[in-house]
Design a protein around this motif. Sequence first.
Motif, PDB file in Angstrom:
ATOM      1  N   GLY A 144     -12.654   3.021  -7.180  1.00  0.00           N
ATOM      2  CA  GLY A 144     -13.381   4.124  -6.685  1.00  0.00           C
ATOM      3  C   GLY A 144     -14.734   3.732  -7.279  1.00  0.00           C
ATOM      4  O   GLY A 144     -15.003   3.559  -8.513  1.00  0.00           O
ATOM      5  N   PHE A 200     -10.694   7.001   1.379  1.00  0.00           N
ATOM      6  CA  PHE A 200      -9.631   6.632   2.062  1.00  0.00           C
ATOM      7  C   PHE A 200     -10.061   5.628   3.098  1.00  0.00           C
ATOM      8  O   PHE A 200      -9.806   4.475   3.223  1.00  0.00           O
ATOM      9  CB  PHE A 200      -9.015   7.706   2.822  1.00  0.00           C
ATOM     10  CG  PHE A 200      -7.326   7.387   2.866  1.00  0.00           C
ATOM     11  CD1 PHE A 200      -6.588   7.335   1.747  1.00  0.00           C
ATOM     12  CD2 PHE A 200      -6.890   7.160   4.059  1.00  0.00           C
ATOM     13  CE1 PHE A 200      -5.170   7.118   1.796  1.00  0.00           C
ATOM     14  CE2 PHE A 200      -5.317   7.447   4.252  1.00  0.00           C
ATOM     15  CZ  PHE A 200      -4.750   6.999   3.251  1.00  0.00           C
ATOM     16  N   VAL A 216      -1.329  -0.920  -4.403  1.00  0.00           N
ATOM     17  CA  VAL A 216      -2.716  -0.058  -4.328  1.00  0.00           C
ATOM     18  C   VAL A 216      -1.825   1.217  -3.960  1.00  0.00           C
ATOM     19  O   VAL A 216      -1.293   1.525  -3.014  1.00  0.00           O
ATOM     20  CB  VAL A 216      -3.599  -0.620  -3.236  1.00  0.00           C
ATOM     21  CG1 VAL A 216      -4.534   0.263  -3.128  1.00  0.00           C
ATOM     22  CG2 VAL A 216      -3.983  -1.932  -3.554  1.00  0.00           C
ATOM     23  N   LEU A 227     -11.837   2.423   1.762  1.00  0.00           N
ATOM     24  CA  LEU A 227     -11.045   1.562   1.169  1.00  0.00           C
ATOM     25  C   LEU A 227     -10.290   0.732   2.056  1.00  0.00           C
ATOM     26  O   LEU A 227     -10.329  -0.354   1.897  1.00  0.00           O
ATOM     27  CB  LEU A 227      -9.795   2.390   0.297  1.00  0.00           C
ATOM     28  CG  LEU A 227      -8.868   1.808  -0.517  1.00  0.00           C
ATOM     29  CD1 LEU A 227      -9.529   0.836  -1.612  1.00  0.00           C
ATOM     30  CD2 LEU A 227      -7.824   2.518  -1.068  1.00  0.00           C
ATOM     31  N   VAL A 231      -7.202   6.406  -6.699  1.00  0.00           N
ATOM     32  CA  VAL A 231      -6.603   5.203  -6.158  1.00  0.00           C
ATOM     33  C   VAL A 231      -6.754   4.191  -7.250  1.00  0.00           C
ATOM     34  O   VAL A 231      -7.527   3.981  -8.223  1.00  0.00           O
ATOM     35  CB  VAL A 231      -7.731   4.552  -5.056  1.00  0.00           C
ATOM     36  CG1 VAL A 231      -7.163   3.304  -4.316  1.00  0.00           C
ATOM     37  CG2 VAL A 231      -8.170   5.600  -4.112  1.00  0.00           C
ATOM     38  N   TYR A 232      -5.190   3.745  -7.523  1.00  0.00           N
ATOM     39  CA  TYR A 232      -5.026   2.902  -8.684  1.00  0.00           C
ATOM     40  C   TYR A 232      -4.439   1.614  -8.160  1.00  0.00           C
ATOM     41  O   TYR A 232      -3.695   1.410  -6.957  1.00  0.00           O
ATOM     42  CB  TYR A 232      -3.924   3.702  -9.229  1.00  0.00           C
ATOM     43  CG  TYR A 232      -4.436   5.193  -9.749  1.00  0.00           C
ATOM     44  CD1 TYR A 232      -5.092   5.351 -10.964  1.00  0.00           C
ATOM     45  CD2 TYR A 232      -3.959   6.115  -8.971  1.00  0.00           C
ATOM     46  CE1 TYR A 232      -5.544   6.585 -10.955  1.00  0.00           C
ATOM     47  CE2 TYR A 232      -4.492   7.564  -9.393  1.00  0.00           C
ATOM     48  CZ  TYR A 232      -5.001   7.552 -10.506  1.00  0.00           C
ATOM     49  OH  TYR A 232      -5.578   8.888 -10.738  1.00  0.00           O
ATOM     50  N   ALA A 259       0.534   5.607  -0.299  1.00  0.00           N
ATOM     51  CA  ALA A 259      -0.204   6.806  -0.326  1.00  0.00           C
ATOM     52  C   ALA A 259       0.866   7.903  -0.233  1.00  0.00           C
ATOM     53  O   ALA A 259       1.950   8.256   0.273  1.00  0.00           O
ATOM     54  CB  ALA A 259      -0.915   6.938   1.416  1.00  0.00           C
ATOM     55  N   GLN A 292      -5.123  12.699  -8.432  1.00  0.00           N
ATOM     56  CA  GLN A 292      -5.454  12.188  -7.044  1.00  0.00           C
ATOM     57  C   GLN A 292      -6.584  11.136  -7.659  1.00  0.00           C
ATOM     58  O   GLN A 292      -7.126  11.040  -8.658  1.00  0.00           O
ATOM     59  CB  GLN A 292      -6.604  13.329  -6.622  1.00  0.00           C
ATOM     60  CG  GLN A 292      -5.955  14.279  -5.767  1.00  0.00           C
ATOM     61  CD  GLN A 292      -6.713  15.360  -5.235  1.00  0.00           C
ATOM     62  OE1 GLN A 292      -7.620  14.990  -4.570  1.00  0.00           O
ATOM     63  NE2 GLN A 292      -6.630  16.571  -5.367  1.00  0.00           N
ATOM     64  N   GLN A 351      -8.124   1.716 -11.997  1.00  0.00           N
ATOM     65  CA  GLN A 351      -8.484   2.695 -11.219  1.00  0.00           C
ATOM     66  C   GLN A 351      -9.748   2.333 -10.168  1.00  0.00           C
ATOM     67  O   GLN A 351     -10.720   2.054 -10.895  1.00  0.00           O
ATOM     68  CB  GLN A 351      -8.867   4.013 -11.897  1.00  0.00           C
ATOM     69  CG  GLN A 351      -9.114   5.358 -10.863  1.00  0.00           C
ATOM     70  CD  GLN A 351      -9.063   6.526 -11.336  1.00  0.00           C
ATOM     71  OE1 GLN A 351      -8.955   6.464 -12.710  1.00  0.00           O
ATOM     72  NE2 GLN A 351      -9.415   7.606 -10.676  1.00  0.00           N
ATOM     73  N   ILE A 397      -2.633   4.961  -3.276  1.00  0.00           N
ATOM     74  CA  ILE A 397      -3.493   6.436  -3.199  1.00  0.00           C
ATOM     75  C   ILE A 397      -2.900   7.585  -3.489  1.00  0.00           C
ATOM     76  O   ILE A 397      -1.883   7.876  -2.711  1.00  0.00           O
ATOM     77  CB  ILE A 397      -3.940   6.231  -1.621  1.00  0.00           C
ATOM     78  CG1 ILE A 397      -4.773   5.085  -1.605  1.00  0.00           C
ATOM     79  CG2 ILE A 397      -4.967   7.523  -1.561  1.00  0.00           C
ATOM     80  CD1 ILE A 397      -5.444   4.629  -0.362  1.00  0.00           C
ATOM     81  N   TRP A 409       1.848   1.696   5.420  1.00  0.00           N
ATOM     82  CA  TRP A 409       1.805   2.680   4.175  1.00  0.00           C
ATOM     83  C   TRP A 409       3.229   2.953   3.733  1.00  0.00           C
ATOM     84  O   TRP A 409       4.049   3.358   4.525  1.00  0.00           O
ATOM     85  CB  TRP A 409       0.921   3.973   4.508  1.00  0.00           C
ATOM     86  CG  TRP A 409      -0.447   3.630   4.923  1.00  0.00           C
ATOM     87  CD1 TRP A 409      -1.166   3.580   6.056  1.00  0.00           C
ATOM     88  CD2 TRP A 409      -1.464   3.400   3.950  1.00  0.00           C
ATOM     89  NE1 TRP A 409      -2.355   3.375   5.800  1.00  0.00           N
ATOM     90  CE2 TRP A 409      -2.732   3.259   4.689  1.00  0.00           C
ATOM     91  CE3 TRP A 409      -1.374   3.472   2.392  1.00  0.00           C
ATOM     92  CZ2 TRP A 409      -3.863   3.015   3.766  1.00  0.00           C
ATOM     93  CZ3 TRP A 409      -2.497   3.037   1.986  1.00  0.00           C
ATOM     94  CH2 TRP A 409      -3.748   2.877   2.468  1.00  0.00           C
ATOM     95  N   SER A 449       0.837  -1.193   0.094  1.00  0.00           N
ATOM     96  CA  SER A 449       0.138   0.131   0.061  1.00  0.00           C
ATOM     97  C   SER A 449       0.840   1.109  -0.038  1.00  0.00           C
ATOM     98  O   SER A 449       1.779   1.452   0.874  1.00  0.00           O
ATOM     99  CB  SER A 449      -0.888  -0.088   1.109  1.00  0.00           C
ATOM    100  OG  SER A 449      -1.796  -1.019   1.114  1.00  0.00           O
TER     101      SER A 449
END
Lengths: 317, 88
Positions: A61, B5, B76, B8, A47-48, A10, A45, A59, B78, B57, A8
């Motif tokens: 969402g 967020f 994944v 998810l 989520v992929y 961000a 911007q 993508q 964001i 993260w 993950s």
Amino acid sequence: MLTSECVSLASSDVKYNNLPDSLKAKGEYQFLKKALSDAQHGIHQGVYIITPSGKFIKQVGWGWPTPDVDKINAQIEQSIKTYKGMSKSERLGNIRLTESDRSMPVEATITAPKSKSWLQLRNTTRSYAFPEMELFDIRHPAYVTVDKLWFSEQEKQQFVPSKITKGKREKIPAKALSRMLLNSHLITGRSAWWDEHIQHAEMDMEVISSKNDRVLIHYSGKCKLKANSKWCKESYTGALLGRAIWNPSSKKFTAFEWVSLGEHTIDKLLPNMHRGSNKSVRVASKLELDPQHKCEQGMPPASWPERYSREMQAAVK
Amino acid sequence: MKYLFYNLILASTLQAAPLAAPLMDSPPAQLNWKTYNDVANHASQLPSEELYFKVDWKNSVLDAQSEAYQKDKPIVMILFFGDHRSNC
């Protein structure tokens, strides 16, 4: 799934897009650019899901501003299935980014020094339900704001009565509350408060009991802020209660909690943050000893270093 | 973005957790020692919101790609603007 079947990430699309050309030429940015070349808006911007080889899968969402959890879940599951169905060369390719490929500079982390006995608080804030509320609105109670508030060793002494005697009641200097009030710890979002916007701030503390090294202190306070500047046309009126346990031997709080409830009014609602015509929202806030979550390490107060002394700033460098 | 967020993470780590169940329908209108705990609870993070802390993260594409390659897992990603603690 995010923890067991995926890696993950961000990060900020704006920061990647604003990198200088010299850094964009490096492997990391080129990898991202290629991976999102099939996305609708490129590096933007969202989520992929991508492969380590840099192949775009999907993508993710569904629903805005109210996401459909089940459909998002199904999208992620499907994407993982797609990934597992790929050949190894499709999944991994032959790219393995290394330090020399780094485009995004590593951000310096800011951590309170362990050698100093600061009072480190973690702050959560949530609005009450209000008329016409929509999920688009940052004041919606579905959102909780998380922040940090630090006091130096010297500053925290302001929250301990000068004499530890049961029933001893003292006022806390209003100035001791400025950082909490002006750095928006009692409201959702952040507002441009200045010193002159504090119309009233008072807090009392009282020793409730004292036994061995456990001094129970209660706090109660009130405050009123009002601003009418170009950047802030807001007001806040609130009450605060709190309780703490002070250890006089170690000169540490072993427990600390402040809770506030107030009315936050925004005279000029903004189209990118608010919805409806409701200007006043009741908002609750809690400040407690920071449990130091692993993923929050290196994360300073959101307004750092605003309204923190030079000594405190110097101590974290 | 914040809501997406949370959802998810919610969708991906604990499918059965209700988003808003622990919030009181009518939290206290006044703060006093009788209502203190209820007001504090309203201002606290819900268990579903704390799922954020269970995810490791990565901050950069480089770090994520490196680990994903090593573990043979998809990424994944964001992408957001600003600070999650602010008005994103």
